[in-house]
Scaffold this active site. Structure first.
Site, PDB file in Angstrom:
ATOM      1  CG  HIS A 261       0.775  15.935  14.507  1.00 51.50           C
ATOM      2  ND1 HIS A 261       1.136  14.643  14.762  1.00 51.50           N
ATOM      3  CD2 HIS A 261       0.445  15.961  13.191  1.00 51.50           C
ATOM      4  CE1 HIS A 261       1.041  13.918  13.657  1.00 51.50           C
ATOM      5  NE2 HIS A 261       0.613  14.698  12.693  1.00 51.50           N
TER       6      HIS A 261
ATOM      7  CG  LEU B 224       2.228   4.161   6.059  1.00 47.47           C
ATOM      8  CD1 LEU B 224       2.491   5.657   6.156  1.00 47.47           C
ATOM      9  CD2 LEU B 224       1.487   3.694   7.307  1.00 47.47           C
TER      10      LEU B 224
ATOM     11  N   GLY C 167       0.816  -1.224   0.000  1.00 47.62           N
ATOM     12  CA  GLY C 167       0.000   0.000   0.000  1.00 47.62           C
ATOM     13  C   GLY C 167       0.840   1.261   0.000  1.00 47.62           C
TER      14      GLY C 167
END
Ligand code: BG6
Length: 515
Positions: free
Chosen positions: A264, A37, A35
Site C-alpha cells: 500500500h 475472503l 472461505g
C-alpha cells in the site's frame, strides 16, 4: 443511466452520469470459495455489482474448496455472507436472483481429480454464459502456500492459455521477499501471460487513491510546483486504530512492513512521485511507477539504523476501552519481535525529487484511523512580515484517503486588524460533501476491471519485485537484530518516541504526533 446533480458551492453545478462500465459475460471460479475472503469481500462485492441496473446478467460463480457443500448449501453460505457483509439492505428478490448464479465444487485443491471435474464444470458454465469466447476468472482466495499447487494444476489441465480467455486473480502477499516473489512470478508466468495476471492491492481500488493522478495530471496549477524546487518534504501516513483482530497467525509471519509498507505505502509513494505517463493505458502507467521504485535510494544497514524506526504496541486505553498489547493477542508469541509500527525516511534519487525526504509511517493501534499524504512546501524566500514570519505555517496540500476523503490546500492570510498577524486557512474539496453519491468500494471497482480486462490498477511482475527490493534490506536488517525495547508504544498513541525524533532531527514535525 442514473444522473446526479453536483451540489457544491465551489464547483459548477452539472449533471454527471454515474454508471458502471458494461462488462461481458463471465465465469468466476473462486478457489477457497467457502472461505473468509470469499464471504467478506468477493461474494458481497459481486452481489452489489449484480444489484446495479447495468450489470451483465449472464455470469456464473463457482465456489471450489475442501468443505463438503452442495450447490444449495453454497447458496445459503453466500446468502448469509451477503446478509452479514452487505453495505446496504439486500432485497430478498435480488439475493435469490444472485444466488441462482452460484454453484459449488467440493474437493482437495491439491489433487488432480478436482481439476478433472473442474474442466467439465467450466465447459458447462461457459456454454451457459452465452458467449462465444468465454471470460474465465480464477480467483485464488487461498493461503499463499496453496497457490503454487493450484497454478500448476490449472496449467496441467490446460485451463490457462488457449481458447479460454482465463485470468488469474492473486491476493497479496505476493511472496515474503524478492526471491520468493520472483519464484511465484516465474511459476505464474509459466502458466499465464503477464496480461492474464491480476495482482490485487485493494488500496488502488480506492477512489481517493486514483484521484491522486487526476489531481496531479488533470490540473495545470499543481504540477509545476510538484518537485524539489517547491516541495520541502512529503509525509505518508497509514495509521489504524484497530489491532490485528483475529489475524495473529498471519501477522506473526508478516508484520507491518510486509503487510502495509511493501504494497500500500509503496503504491501511494509511486502515485505521488511518478512522472506523467504518456497515456492512461495499463503498461504506460505501470512503467512510470516501476521507475519510482527503482530510483528509491538503496539503504545500507547504517542508514536503516539511523533513519528507520520499528515499534510494537503494548496495552492501552481509549475512553472506557482497554486493549491488550500485541504480545497478548490471540495466536501471537508472548515474546514476539514482530513490528506493528514502521516509520522511516526514503529518498527518491531522480531529477524531480533529489534530496526531498519522504517520511512514511504505518501502524496498528495508533491514535486514530488516518491515511493521508501531506505535501509541505518550502517557505517564501524573504521574511517580509518581520518576526511574525517565523510563525507562518508553510503551504501544504493534504490528500486525505480516510476517514475523510478530501483534498485541501493550506495557506496563510493576514489576520484582520492592525499588525501583520498570519492566520492559517484552508481551501477544501471533500468527496462526501461535494458528490452526494455512493462510491464503489475498492473490491467492486477492481473486480469490474478484472472482468473487463483492465490491468491499470493491478501490480505488474517487475513492480512487485522492485517493491520488495526496496523493503527487503529493512526487513532483513530488523530480523537479524532483535529489538530490545518491545513493546515500545502504548496502544492508541502515535507510535514510539523514536519516530518523533526521526523527523525532529531534520527540524520537521509529523502532522499528527504524540504530546
Ligand atoms: C490490508 C492489511 O491489506 O489492509 C490489513 O492486510 C489492514 O492489516 C488493511 O488492516 C487496511 O485497509 P484499509 O482499507 O482499511 O485502510
Amino acid at each position: 443511466m442514473q444522473k446526479i446533480k453536483l451540489q457544491s458551492r465551489f464547483l459548477e453545478t452539472c449533471e454527471v452520469p454515474i454508471a458502471l462500465p458494461k462488462v461481458s459475460p463471465f465465469v468466476m471460479v473462486i478457489f477457497g470459495g467457502a472461505g473468509d475472503l470469499s464471504a467478506r469481500k468477493i461474494l458481497p462485492s459481486v452481489y452489489h455489482l449484480y444489484a446495479e441496473e447495468n450489470f451483465v446478467k449472464e455470469f456464473s460463480i463457482l465456489g471450489v474448496g475442501l468443505p463438503e457443500l452442495n450447490d444449495k448449501q453454497y447458496r445459503n453460505f453466500a446468502k448469509s455472507a451477503i446478509g452479514k457483509f452487505k453495505r446496504n439492505r439486500p432485497g430478498k428478490k435480488e439475493i435469490d436472483g444472485f444466488s441462482g448464479h452460484l454453484s459449488y465444487l467440493a474437493g482437495d485443491l491439491g489433487r488432480d481429480e478436482l481439476y478433472e471435474n473442474l474442466c467439465g464444470k467450466i465447459e458447462k458454465l461457459s456454454k451457459g454464459s452465452g458467449s462465444a469466447e468465454p471470460n474465465i476468472l480464477f480467483y485464488l482466495a487461498v493461503p499463499p502456500k496453496l497457490v503454487p499447487g493450484i497454478i500448476r494444476r490449472l496449467q496441467k489441465f490446460n485451463l490457462c492459455k488457449g481458447p479460454l480467455r482465463s485470468k488469474a486473480i492473486i491476493e497479496k502477499p505476493f511472496g515474503r521477499d524478492k526471491e520468493s516473489a520472483t519464484r511465484l512470478n516465474n511459476l505464474l508466468l509459466e502458466a499465464f501471460d503477464e496480461k492474464q495476471i491480476y495482482r490485487i492491492d485493494h488500496y488502488l481500488g480506492k477512489d481517493t487513491v486514483q484521484n491522486i493522478l487526476f489531481f496531479r495530471f488533470g490540473n495545470s496549477i499543481f504540477e509545476p510546483l510538484w518537485n524539489r524546487r517547491y516541495i520541502d518534504h512529503v509525509q505518508i501516513t497509514v495509521a489504524e486504530d484497530m489491532g490485528i483482530e483475529h489475524r495473529g497467525v498471519f501477522y506473526e509471519q508478516s508484520g507491518v512492513v510486509r503487510d502495509i509498507v511493501q504494497n500500500h505505502i509503496m503504491q501511494l509513494m509511486a502515485l505521488v512521485a511518478m512522472e506523467p505517463p504518456v497515456g492512461f493505458e495499463a503498461d504506460l502507467v505501470r512503467d512510470e511507477k516501476v521507475k519510482v521504485f527503482r530510483t528509491i535510494r538503496p539503504m545500507s544497514k547504517q542508514y536503516i539504523d539511523s533513519f528507520f524506526v520499528r515499534g510494537q504496541y503494548g496495552p492501552g486505553k481509549l475512553g472506557n476501552k482497554n486493549v491488550p498489547g500485541y504480545r497478548k493477542e490471540e495466536n501471537v508469541s508472548p515474546g514476539s519481535f514482530v513490528p506493528t509500527f514502521f516509520a522511516g525516511k526514503f529518498y527518491i534519487d531522480n531529477w524531480r525529487w533529489a534530496d526531498v525526504p519522504f517520511y512514511v509511517r504505518a501502524g496498528k493501534r495508533m491514535r486514530e484511523r488516518l491515511s493521508e499524504i501531506y505535501v509541505q512546501f518550502k517557505q517564501p524566500p524573504l521574511k517580509l512580515f518581520g518576526r511574525t514570519c517565523d510563525d507562518l505555517k508553510p503551504n501544504s496540500i493534504v490528500l486525505g484517503l480516510q476517514p475523510e476523503e478530501e483534498i485541501y490546500l493550506g495557506f496563510s492570510v493576514k489576520y484582520p486588524g492592525v499588525g501583520n498577524q498570519p492566520y492559517s486557512v484552508k481551501m477544501e474539496f471533500n468527496y462526501e460533501k461535494n458528490f452526494k453519491i455512493r462510491q464503489h468500494p475498492p473490491y467492486e471497482r477492481l473486480l469490474v476491471d478484472c472482468i473487463k480486462g483492465d490491468l491499470t490498477l493491478f501490480a505488474r511482475q517487475d513492480g512487485v519485485e522492485a517493491m520488495w527490493e526496496v523493503v527487503d534490506p529493512i526487513v532483513k536488517s530488523w530480523e537479524n537484530n532483535s529489538p530490545q525495547d518491545f513493546p515500545n508504544y502504548s496502544a492508541f498513541t502515535w507510535g514510539p518516541r523514536a519516530a518523533g525524533e526521526l523527523i525532529e532531527r531534520d527540524r520537521r514535525k509529523w502532522r499528527f504526533a504524540n504530546g
